[in-house]
Design a protein around this motif. Structure first.
Motif, PDB file in Angstrom:
ATOM      1  N   LEU A  91      46.651  33.060  45.949  1.00 31.21           N
ATOM      2  CA  LEU A  91      45.608  32.130  45.513  1.00 31.21           C
ATOM      3  C   LEU A  91      44.488  32.150  46.547  1.00 31.21           C
ATOM      4  N   CYS A 104      46.456  37.924  41.001  1.00 29.61           N
ATOM      5  CA  CYS A 104      45.912  37.017  42.015  1.00 29.61           C
ATOM      6  C   CYS A 104      45.037  36.010  41.285  1.00 29.61           C
ATOM      7  N   LEU A 105      44.966  34.808  41.806  1.00 24.03           N
ATOM      8  CA  LEU A 105      44.137  33.782  41.192  1.00 24.03           C
ATOM      9  C   LEU A 105      42.992  33.456  42.138  1.00 24.03           C
ATOM     10  N   ILE A 155      46.043  30.485  33.039  1.00 24.35           N
ATOM     11  CA  ILE A 155      45.809  31.716  33.791  1.00 24.35           C
ATOM     12  C   ILE A 155      47.123  32.357  34.225  1.00 24.35           C
ATOM     13  N   THR A 156      48.039  31.560  34.745  1.00 25.85           N
ATOM     14  CA  THR A 156      49.293  32.126  35.258  1.00 25.85           C
ATOM     15  C   THR A 156      50.272  32.528  34.157  1.00 25.85           C
ATOM     16  N   PHE A 184      45.262  26.348  35.371  1.00 26.32           N
ATOM     17  CA  PHE A 184      46.223  27.139  36.138  1.00 26.32           C
ATOM     18  C   PHE A 184      47.372  27.600  35.249  1.00 26.32           C
ATOM     19  N   VAL A 186      47.857  38.991  35.395  1.00 25.68           N
ATOM     20  CA  VAL A 186      47.164  38.346  36.513  1.00 25.68           C
ATOM     21  C   VAL A 186      47.963  38.586  37.790  1.00 25.68           C
TER      22      VAL A 186
END
Length: 93
Positions: free
Chosen positions: A84, A52-53, A44-45, A41, A50
């Protein structure tokens, strides 16, 4: 975030077919720990592109409860400011 390259490719194809554009993907494999999910996480963040996850896990070897616990703990630890979406299917759902 997915588990398995095949699922990653299929997930990215579905996103593209529906007008989206995957920023990246992260394959947690079949033996991820809660801490590795939290670190995923974070990785990715950290990417500003990005928006949306999406977590798409098909748990055969990977246990969905471990992924779920990692997601909960990541959300507690990080300030998640993007949507999310989580799909868990398989072992220990």
């Amino acid at each position: 975030m997915v588990n398995g390259a095949g699922l990653a490719m299929a997930t990215m194809d579905i996103i593209e077919l529906n007008g989206g554009s995957p920023a990246n993907f992260l394959d947690v494999g079949g033996s991820a720990t809660e801490q590795q999910v939290i670190e995923a996480f974070k990785i990715i963040t950290s990417d500003p592109s990005v928006k949306c996850l999406l977590v798409n896990i098909f748990g055969g070897i990977m246990k969905c409860d471990v992924i779920a616990a990692g997601i909960v703990n990541a959300c507690k630890e990080l300030t998640l400011e993007i949507p999310l979406v989580v799909r868990l299917e398989g072992t220990n759902v």
